[in-house]
Write a protein that holds these residues in place. Structure first.
Motif, PDB file in Angstrom:
ATOM      1  N   ASP A  40       0.849  -1.191   0.204  1.00  0.00           N
ATOM      2  CA  ASP A  40       0.049   0.147  -0.059  1.00  0.00           C
ATOM      3  C   ASP A  40       0.863   1.212   0.074  1.00  0.00           C
ATOM      4  N   GLU A  41       0.403   2.495  -0.056  1.00  0.00           N
ATOM      5  CA  GLU A  41       1.203   3.463   0.119  1.00  0.00           C
ATOM      6  C   GLU A  41       2.109   3.666   1.196  1.00  0.00           C
ATOM      7  N   TYR A  43       3.947   1.484   2.264  1.00  0.00           N
ATOM      8  CA  TYR A  43       3.725   0.079   3.432  1.00  0.00           C
ATOM      9  C   TYR A  43       4.056  -1.100   2.573  1.00  0.00           C
TER      10      TYR A  43
END
Length: 143
Positions: A40-41, A43
């Protein structure tokens, strides 16, 4: 690692399978069993199924195997949807012995600037045992 210009990120990468395909070129980590579980952004969560090749003479997981997984999680989190970044520095603290059969590393962005970034990476096993904590600074390189 290949030259940065060969590793320029494709901004159209959107699926987990595409991210996995992109990082298949990270041979040291992948040959040693590192797998991308989620992105994810800012992550990434990566795992490594442990076997005898990951263990030292005492039977514990080798520090190098733990560092490799943590570094791979940092690389994925900081690169999967951005221009190429390399690590400037990394510091790891080993907190305890892995009791399970799988290591899990989660990299989380703390700060990101135009050229630098800072991530915290936690490593545990599937039983919840804390294994290590790492911080890593990254630097954007131009392709």
């Amino acid at each position: 690692m290949q030259e940065t210009k060969d590793r320029k990120i494709d901004s159209t990468v959107t699926t987990l399978d595409e991210v996995r395909q992109r990082f298949a070129h990270d041979r040291f980590a992948t040959v040693n069993g590192a797998v991308i579980e989620a992105v994810d952004e800012g992550y990434a969560r990566c795992s490594m199924q442990l076997n005898d090749t990951h263990r030292n003479a005492l039977g514990a997981v080798m520090g190098g195997a733990i560092f490799t997984l943590a570094d791979f999680a940092f690389a994925v989190a900081s690169n999967w949807n951005k221009e190429a970044r390399v690590s400037l520095s990394a510091s790891i603290s080993f907190l305890g012995r892995a009791k399970g059969e799988t290591l899990i590393a989660e990299a989380v962005k703390v700060r990101e600037g135009r050229k630098t970034c800072y991530y915290e990476i936690s490593v545990s096993d599937e039983l919840g045992s804390q294994v290590a904590h790492m911080t890593s600074n990254g630097f954007s390189v131009e392709a």
